[in-house]
Design a protein around this motif. Structure first.
Motif, PDB file in Angstrom:
ATOM      1  N   ALA A 146       0.815  -1.221   0.000  1.00 23.70           N
ATOM      2  CA  ALA A 146       0.000   0.000   0.000  1.00 23.70           C
ATOM      3  C   ALA A 146       0.845   1.266   0.000  1.00 23.70           C
ATOM      4  O   ALA A 146       0.452   2.281  -0.566  1.00 23.70           O
ATOM      5  N   LEU A 147       1.989   1.229   0.644  1.00 19.47           N
ATOM      6  CA  LEU A 147       2.820   2.429   0.768  1.00 19.47           C
ATOM      7  C   LEU A 147       3.944   2.499  -0.270  1.00 19.47           C
ATOM      8  O   LEU A 147       4.772   3.409  -0.206  1.00 19.47           O
ATOM      9  N   ASP A 148       3.955   1.563  -1.218  1.00 19.61           N
ATOM     10  CA  ASP A 148       4.976   1.590  -2.261  1.00 19.61           C
ATOM     11  C   ASP A 148       4.771   2.799  -3.164  1.00 19.61           C
ATOM     12  O   ASP A 148       3.674   3.037  -3.669  1.00 19.61           O
ATOM     13  N   GLY A 149       5.801   3.574  -3.349  1.00 17.75           N
ATOM     14  CA  GLY A 149       5.726   4.742  -4.211  1.00 17.75           C
ATOM     15  C   GLY A 149       5.018   5.932  -3.599  1.00 17.75           C
ATOM     16  O   GLY A 149       4.666   6.869  -4.305  1.00 17.75           O
ATOM     17  N   ALA A 197      -3.304  16.479   2.912  1.00 17.21           N
ATOM     18  CA  ALA A 197      -3.354  16.674   1.464  1.00 17.21           C
ATOM     19  C   ALA A 197      -2.716  15.472   0.792  1.00 17.21           C
ATOM     20  O   ALA A 197      -1.778  14.877   1.323  1.00 17.21           O
ATOM     21  N   ALA A 198      -3.249  15.115  -0.363  1.00 15.92           N
ATOM     22  CA  ALA A 198      -2.679  14.036  -1.173  1.00 15.92           C
ATOM     23  C   ALA A 198      -2.223  14.645  -2.495  1.00 15.92           C
ATOM     24  O   ALA A 198      -3.002  15.307  -3.179  1.00 15.92           O
ATOM     25  N   LEU A 199      -0.962  14.434  -2.820  1.00 18.81           N
ATOM     26  CA  LEU A 199      -0.392  15.011  -4.027  1.00 18.81           C
ATOM     27  C   LEU A 199       0.001  13.886  -4.977  1.00 18.81           C
ATOM     28  O   LEU A 199       0.735  12.966  -4.603  1.00 18.81           O
ATOM     29  N   GLU A 200      -0.503  13.961  -6.190  1.00 18.40           N
ATOM     30  CA  GLU A 200      -0.193  12.945  -7.199  1.00 18.40           C
ATOM     31  C   GLU A 200       1.288  12.977  -7.543  1.00 18.40           C
ATOM     32  O   GLU A 200       1.915  14.028  -7.538  1.00 18.40           O
ATOM     33  N   GLY A 201       1.821  11.820  -7.854  1.00 15.66           N
ATOM     34  CA  GLY A 201       3.214  11.732  -8.267  1.00 15.66           C
ATOM     35  C   GLY A 201       3.356  12.075  -9.733  1.00 15.66           C
ATOM     36  O   GLY A 201       2.458  11.850 -10.542  1.00 15.66           O
ATOM     37  N   SER A 211       8.906  12.213  -9.495  1.00 16.91           N
ATOM     38  CA  SER A 211       8.699  12.296  -8.047  1.00 16.91           C
ATOM     39  C   SER A 211       7.584  11.329  -7.625  1.00 16.91           C
ATOM     40  O   SER A 211       6.707  10.986  -8.407  1.00 16.91           O
ATOM     41  N   LYS A 212       7.655  10.922  -6.381  1.00 10.22           N
ATOM     42  CA  LYS A 212       6.667   9.991  -5.836  1.00 10.22           C
ATOM     43  C   LYS A 212       5.416  10.741  -5.394  1.00 10.22           C
ATOM     44  O   LYS A 212       5.440  11.948  -5.172  1.00 10.22           O
ATOM     45  N   LEU A 230      -4.575   7.707   1.373  1.00  9.09           N
ATOM     46  CA  LEU A 230      -4.000   6.643   0.540  1.00  9.09           C
ATOM     47  C   LEU A 230      -5.049   6.055  -0.390  1.00  9.09           C
ATOM     48  O   LEU A 230      -4.766   5.760  -1.551  1.00  9.09           O
ATOM     49  N   SER A 231      -6.247   5.870   0.120  1.00  7.76           N
ATOM     50  CA  SER A 231      -7.321   5.321  -0.693  1.00  7.76           C
ATOM     51  C   SER A 231      -7.659   6.264  -1.844  1.00  7.76           C
ATOM     52  O   SER A 231      -7.846   5.822  -2.984  1.00  7.76           O
ATOM     53  N   ALA A 232      -7.734   7.550  -1.560  1.00  6.97           N
ATOM     54  CA  ALA A 232      -8.037   8.522  -2.607  1.00  6.97           C
ATOM     55  C   ALA A 232      -6.893   8.636  -3.610  1.00  6.97           C
ATOM     56  O   ALA A 232      -7.124   8.804  -4.808  1.00  6.97           O
ATOM     57  N   LEU A 233      -5.681   8.535  -3.134  1.00  3.84           N
ATOM     58  CA  LEU A 233      -4.508   8.708  -3.992  1.00  3.84           C
ATOM     59  C   LEU A 233      -4.271   7.506  -4.901  1.00  3.84           C
ATOM     60  O   LEU A 233      -3.994   7.652  -6.088  1.00  3.84           O
ATOM     61  N   THR A 234      -4.406   6.311  -4.353  1.00  6.46           N
ATOM     62  CA  THR A 234      -4.090   5.100  -5.111  1.00  6.46           C
ATOM     63  C   THR A 234      -5.306   4.415  -5.700  1.00  6.46           C
ATOM     64  O   THR A 234      -5.163   3.523  -6.531  1.00  6.46           O
TER      65      THR A 234
END
Length: 145
Positions: free
Chosen positions: A56-59, A83-87, A91-92, A124-128
């Protein structure tokens, strides 16, 4: 000389030396500072997520900032907790937790620990795009309880 401390501001407060291993007096325990406790909460939350879903936390980088940068579009009572920032290509992806807004919304340290965990999981759910059930092992219907 009396054995008790002088609590009227005229003398030494507490023992002259800390207890050591040869003494029968235990070392007094100190509560972690506010920042140390918050860091422990973030570390524990990431460990719990990694135990349920190791990938889940990869990348994804998880960081902590004291307060968010002010935006004039916010109202006085609506400050973001994270805040969630797209990679991008080089950058990750990042999840940024804002320490002071999270602390302000929690009444106790136990509530702060749960709020930090829930915030990281939701970001994390929203980001991935991973469902909450895969990150926590809890059904989505039970998440709001």
């Amino acid at each position: 000389m009396p054995r008790s401390r002088d609590r009227h501001g005229r003398g030494i407060r507490g023992p002259l030396a800390l207890p050591h291993t040869w003494s029968s007096r235990p070392v007094p325990l100190r509560h972690p500072s506010r920042t140390d406790f918050f860091t422990d909460c973030v570390t524990d939350a990431m460990s719990a997520i990694a135990a349920v879903n190791p990938t889940a936390l990869d990348g994804v980088l998880v960081g902590v900032e004291d307060v968010p940068q002010w935006s004039p579009t916010w109202s006085a009572d609506r400050v973001p907790m994270s805040a969630a920032l797209e990679g991008t290509g080089d950058s990750k992806a990042q999840v940024v937790l804002y320490e002071r807004p999270l602390e302000h919304r929690a009444v106790t340290r136990a509530q702060l620990r749960r709020l930090v965990y829930r915030t990281i999981v939701e970001q994390l759910s929203a980001l991935t795009g991973t469902p909450l059930a895969e990150l926590t092992g809890i059904d989505d219907a039970d998440w709001d309880l």
